[in-house]
Design a protein around this motif. Structure first.
Motif, PDB file in Angstrom:
ATOM      1  N   UNK A  20     -15.683 -32.387  16.886  1.00  0.00           N
ATOM      2  CA  UNK A  20     -14.515 -31.562  16.607  1.00  0.00           C
ATOM      3  C   UNK A  20     -14.405 -31.083  15.183  1.00  0.00           C
ATOM      4  N   UNK A  21     -15.547 -30.944  14.503  1.00  0.00           N
ATOM      5  CA  UNK A  21     -15.542 -30.392  13.155  1.00  0.00           C
ATOM      6  C   UNK A  21     -15.237 -31.376  12.048  1.00  0.00           C
ATOM      7  N   UNK A  22     -15.218 -32.676  12.367  1.00  0.00           N
ATOM      8  CA  UNK A  22     -14.987 -33.688  11.339  1.00  0.00           C
ATOM      9  C   UNK A  22     -15.981 -34.832  11.496  1.00  0.00           C
ATOM     10  N   UNK A  23     -16.161 -35.611  10.431  1.00  0.00           N
ATOM     11  CA  UNK A  23     -16.969 -36.822  10.503  1.00  0.00           C
ATOM     12  C   UNK A  23     -16.051 -37.943  10.977  1.00  0.00           C
ATOM     13  N   UNK A  24     -16.330 -38.446  12.164  1.00  0.00           N
ATOM     14  CA  UNK A  24     -15.455 -39.474  12.731  1.00  0.00           C
ATOM     15  C   UNK A  24     -15.885 -40.885  12.369  1.00  0.00           C
ATOM     16  N   UNK A  25     -17.176 -41.069  12.106  1.00  0.00           N
ATOM     17  CA  UNK A  25     -17.640 -42.400  11.725  1.00  0.00           C
ATOM     18  C   UNK A  25     -18.969 -42.275  11.004  1.00  0.00           C
TER      19      UNK A  25
ATOM     20  N   UNK B 119     -13.565 -44.488  19.167  1.00  0.00           N
ATOM     21  CA  UNK B 119     -13.633 -44.433  20.633  1.00  0.00           C
ATOM     22  C   UNK B 119     -14.500 -43.284  21.125  1.00  0.00           C
ATOM     23  N   UNK B 120     -14.431 -42.161  20.424  1.00  0.00           N
ATOM     24  CA  UNK B 120     -15.256 -41.006  20.831  1.00  0.00           C
ATOM     25  C   UNK B 120     -16.737 -41.312  20.624  1.00  0.00           C
TER      26      UNK B 120
ATOM     27  N   UNK C 273     -22.181 -42.611  22.663  1.00  0.00           N
ATOM     28  CA  UNK C 273     -23.343 -43.503  22.745  1.00  0.00           C
ATOM     29  C   UNK C 273     -23.569 -44.028  24.160  1.00  0.00           C
ATOM     30  N   UNK C 274     -22.490 -44.262  24.897  1.00  0.00           N
ATOM     31  CA  UNK C 274     -22.630 -44.778  26.266  1.00  0.00           C
ATOM     32  C   UNK C 274     -23.322 -43.765  27.175  1.00  0.00           C
ATOM     33  N   UNK C 275     -23.237 -42.481  26.825  1.00  0.00           N
ATOM     34  CA  UNK C 275     -23.832 -41.443  27.663  1.00  0.00           C
ATOM     35  C   UNK C 275     -25.286 -41.143  27.305  1.00  0.00           C
TER      36      UNK C 275
END
Length: 307
Positions: free
Chosen positions: A278-283, A297-298, A303-305
């Protein structure tokens, strides 16, 4: 080495990057992963101005590569006509606030409403110009320091492999033709393609073309290599030979920023992995923690997929 400060990138009404910030240190191998459309490639292209950020700045080795974003510089904002007018009004209406509190409140309002697009006068324009003039690096020089490898090779099909490798160093007068050819042959020998020097790209396999694209970037002797999904256009059996060359570069200490879907490469080679969505660094984290103990969570879902 590379500082990315609050990068936003809009394409019309579509906002692709939404305030991305990160630092890449010399010698790091930073791998960027995430779903399609998350902004990974756009972020990479903003690093060497193949895309101009809408807002934000990119700094390379202490020099600014992009235009100055005044919203990132408090000392510039406070010189603006808008700031001075709002400060005078705020002081008359809120005598109980300190100067620092007033300043913070006004800067937040200016940023939120993009008020610096208004005419600001000479003092403000001079401050922006002076900051840029004292810190800028020419785009062409920055691109020489940052080699880039694309998804679709981008070789010149009308030139031989040798000419593809020597064109830029000779044209930019970095090397004589003889010096460039000697370096090119060393690089082709390194990847086992010295016998293809007089061939045209159409005679090479996808994996061979991508290895040539990598050593073409190396021919400019860059300080950092940017890879934009370098294996995604290859047949599966050709991926290994390209990743092998990239691993060699990593082992030699090359600073690398890699956008890829190759999770094995990220686990094995990366010093740090970034997840974008979504245009940001989440982790971001070291590979071990990133893959075994994700917090976002995203990222867990992603990773699960794919693993």
């Amino acid at each position: 080495m590379i500082e990315i400060k609050g990068i936003y990138k809009n394409f019309g009404k579509l906002q692709v990057l939404k305030g991305v910030s990160c630092n890449i240190e010399k010698g790091e191998k930073v791998v960027i992963v995430g779903p399609s459309g998350s902004g990974k490639s756009t972020m990479l292209r903003c690093m060497n101005l193949l895309e101009i950020p809408t807002y934000g700045e990119v700094w390379l080795e202490g020099k600014i590569l992009t235009p100055v974003d005044p919203y990132l510089h408090k000392d510039i904002i406070t010189k603006s006509k808008t700031f001075k007018q709002l400060a005078e009004k705020e002081r008359s209406e809120n005598s109980g606030l300190t100067d620092e509190e007033i300043s913070s409140k006004i800067i937040a309002e200016i940023k939120k409403n993009d008020l610096l697009k208004k005419y600001e006068g000479r003092e403000f324009a001079k401050a922006v110009k002076e900051l840029y003039k004292s810190n800028y690096i020419k785009t062409n020089l920055a691109r020489r320091k940052m080699g880039m490898v694309f998804q679709h090779f981008n070789l010149f099909n009308n030139l031989t492999i040798l000419d593809n490798l020597t064109l830029a160093p000779v044209k930019l007068k970095i090397k004589t033709k003889e010096q460039a050819e000697e370096k090119a042959m060393q690089l082709l020998k390194r990847i086992g393609l010295e016998d293809k020097a007089k061939e045209y790209p159409s005679k090479l396999s996808g994996g061979q073309k991508q290895r040539v694209a990598i050593v073409r970037a190396l021919a400019m002797e860059p300080d950092v290599m940017l890879f934009d999904e370098p294996t995604s256009a290859l047949d599966p059996e050709m991926v290994g030979e390209v990743l092998s060359l990239m691993k060699e570069l990593a082992e030699e200490g090359m600073t690398m920023v890699v956008v890829t879907h190759e999770m094995g490469f990220a686990r094995e080679v990366a010093s740090r992995v970034l997840f974008m969505d979504g245009g940001i660094i989440k982790e971001e984290n070291n590979p071990k923690e990133f893959f075994t103990a994700p917090k976002d969570e995203r990222l867990k879902e992603f990773l699960s997929k794919i693993l």
